[in-house]
Design a protein around this motif. Structure first.
Motif, mmCIF file in Angstrom:
data_model
loop_
_atom_site.group_PDB
_atom_site.id
_atom_site.type_symbol
_atom_site.label_atom_id
_atom_site.label_comp_id
_atom_site.label_asym_id
_atom_site.label_seq_id
_atom_site.Cartn_x
_atom_site.Cartn_y
_atom_site.Cartn_z
ATOM 1 N N ALA A 26 87.303 104.136 -65.890
ATOM 2 C CA ALA A 26 87.737 105.401 -65.282
ATOM 3 C C ALA A 26 88.060 106.359 -66.419
ATOM 4 N N GLU A 27 87.434 107.515 -66.382
ATOM 5 C CA GLU A 27 87.615 108.511 -67.439
ATOM 6 C C GLU A 27 87.825 109.881 -66.805
ATOM 7 N N PRO A 28 88.353 110.829 -67.582
ATOM 8 C CA PRO A 28 88.492 112.191 -67.054
ATOM 9 C C PRO A 28 87.117 112.801 -66.773
ATOM 10 N N HIS A 29 87.053 113.598 -65.729
ATOM 11 C CA HIS A 29 85.850 114.358 -65.392
ATOM 12 C C HIS A 29 86.191 115.814 -65.654
ATOM 13 N N ARG A 30 85.415 116.457 -66.461
ATOM 14 C CA ARG A 30 85.702 117.847 -66.821
ATOM 15 C C ARG A 30 85.056 118.802 -65.839
ATOM 16 N N PRO A 31 85.736 119.849 -65.397
ATOM 17 C CA PRO A 31 87.019 120.346 -65.882
ATOM 18 C C PRO A 31 88.226 119.649 -65.263
ATOM 19 N N GLY A 32 88.048 118.909 -64.173
ATOM 20 C CA GLY A 32 89.164 118.182 -63.567
ATOM 21 C C GLY A 32 88.625 117.039 -62.740
ATOM 22 N N GLY A 33 89.475 116.071 -62.497
ATOM 23 C CA GLY A 33 89.062 114.942 -61.689
ATOM 24 C C GLY A 33 88.849 113.691 -62.513
ATOM 25 N N THR A 34 88.156 112.746 -61.893
ATOM 26 C CA THR A 34 87.922 111.438 -62.501
ATOM 27 C C THR A 34 86.473 111.047 -62.296
ATOM 28 N N VAL A 35 85.930 110.324 -63.261
ATOM 29 C CA VAL A 35 84.624 109.700 -63.086
ATOM 30 C C VAL A 35 84.815 108.195 -63.274
ATOM 31 N N VAL A 36 84.435 107.448 -62.261
ATOM 32 C CA VAL A 36 84.465 105.988 -62.324
ATOM 33 C C VAL A 36 83.027 105.534 -62.543
ATOM 34 N N THR A 37 82.844 104.677 -63.537
ATOM 35 C CA THR A 37 81.508 104.200 -63.892
ATOM 36 C C THR A 37 81.469 102.681 -63.806
ATOM 37 N N ILE A 38 80.515 102.187 -63.026
ATOM 38 C CA ILE A 38 80.304 100.746 -62.863
ATOM 39 C C ILE A 38 78.968 100.406 -63.512
ATOM 40 N N ARG A 39 78.969 99.386 -64.363
ATOM 41 C CA ARG A 39 77.729 98.908 -64.990
ATOM 42 C C ARG A 39 77.520 97.446 -64.602
ATOM 43 N N LEU A 40 76.325 97.157 -64.077
ATOM 44 C CA LEU A 40 75.967 95.792 -63.692
ATOM 45 C C LEU A 40 74.624 95.436 -64.294
ATOM 46 N N PRO A 41 74.422 94.150 -64.625
ATOM 47 C CA PRO A 41 73.118 93.741 -65.135
ATOM 48 C C PRO A 41 72.028 93.992 -64.093
ATOM 49 N N ARG A 42 70.914 94.495 -64.559
ATOM 50 C CA ARG A 42 69.811 94.854 -63.685
ATOM 51 C C ARG A 42 68.915 93.648 -63.412
ATOM 52 N N THR A 43 68.419 93.559 -62.193
ATOM 53 C CA THR A 43 67.413 92.587 -61.824
ATOM 54 C C THR A 43 66.088 93.313 -61.804
ATOM 55 N N TYR A 44 65.117 92.773 -62.466
ATOM 56 C CA TYR A 44 63.811 93.422 -62.530
ATOM 57 C C TYR A 44 62.904 92.885 -61.431
ATOM 58 N N ARG A 45 62.260 93.802 -60.736
ATOM 59 C CA ARG A 45 61.330 93.427 -59.655
ATOM 60 C C ARG A 45 60.041 94.145 -59.819
#
Length: 142
Positions: free
Chosen positions: A123-142
């Motif tokens: 969770a990091e600041p989102h400019r100019p205000g707010g929050t950005v939540v970032t989720i990273r997951l391993p990718r499955t290739y198809r």
């Protein structure tokens, strides 16, 4: 799954706009838990966004890093810097959030689900205000 989660939260927050830019990508995991994780992040963004604002959702499938990255950015009050390291802890409620409904479990569930699926969340600041939540997951290739 992400489209379904956005549709669910959109119905619960009619005063907000949800701008979703979703690239196709697949991850291996338990679909119900993954969708709950996404809904929790979107619900949080909706809860803290002022009426008439936009929640921005972006899903990227990155071949180079081998990950799928979901980011959810809102225009709410943001998370105080002192609270940010704790927002993924069970039952933690930031001072600014204590007057709002909730148990302090939503983001803890997000973090737990991400870890159980080999990923991470920030969770990091989102400019100019707010929050950005970032989720990273391993990718499955198809």
């Amino acid at each position: 799954m992400t489209r379904a989660a956005v549709a669910r939260v959109r119905m619960r927050a009619p005063g907000l706009t949800f701008d979703a830019d979703l690239a196709p990508g697949a991850v291996h995991g338990r679909p119900g838990e993954l969708e709950r994780m996404i809904v929790n992040v979107l619900d949080n963004a909706a809860k803290f966004s002022p009426p008439g604002t936009t929640v921005h959702i972006k899903l990227l499938a990155d071949d180079e890093s081998g990950s799928c990255t979901l980011s959810v950015a809102d225009d709410g009050p943001g998370i105080d810097e002192a609270d940010r390291p704790h927002v993924f802890e069970r039952f933690y409620r930031a001072t600014a959030a204590r007057s709002m409904p909730g148990s302090g479990l939503g983001l803890a569930i997000v973090a737990q689900t991400a870890r159980q699926h080999g990923g991470s969340v920030t969770a990091e600041p989102h400019r100019p205000g707010g929050t950005v939540v970032t989720i990273r997951l391993p990718r499955t290739y198809r």
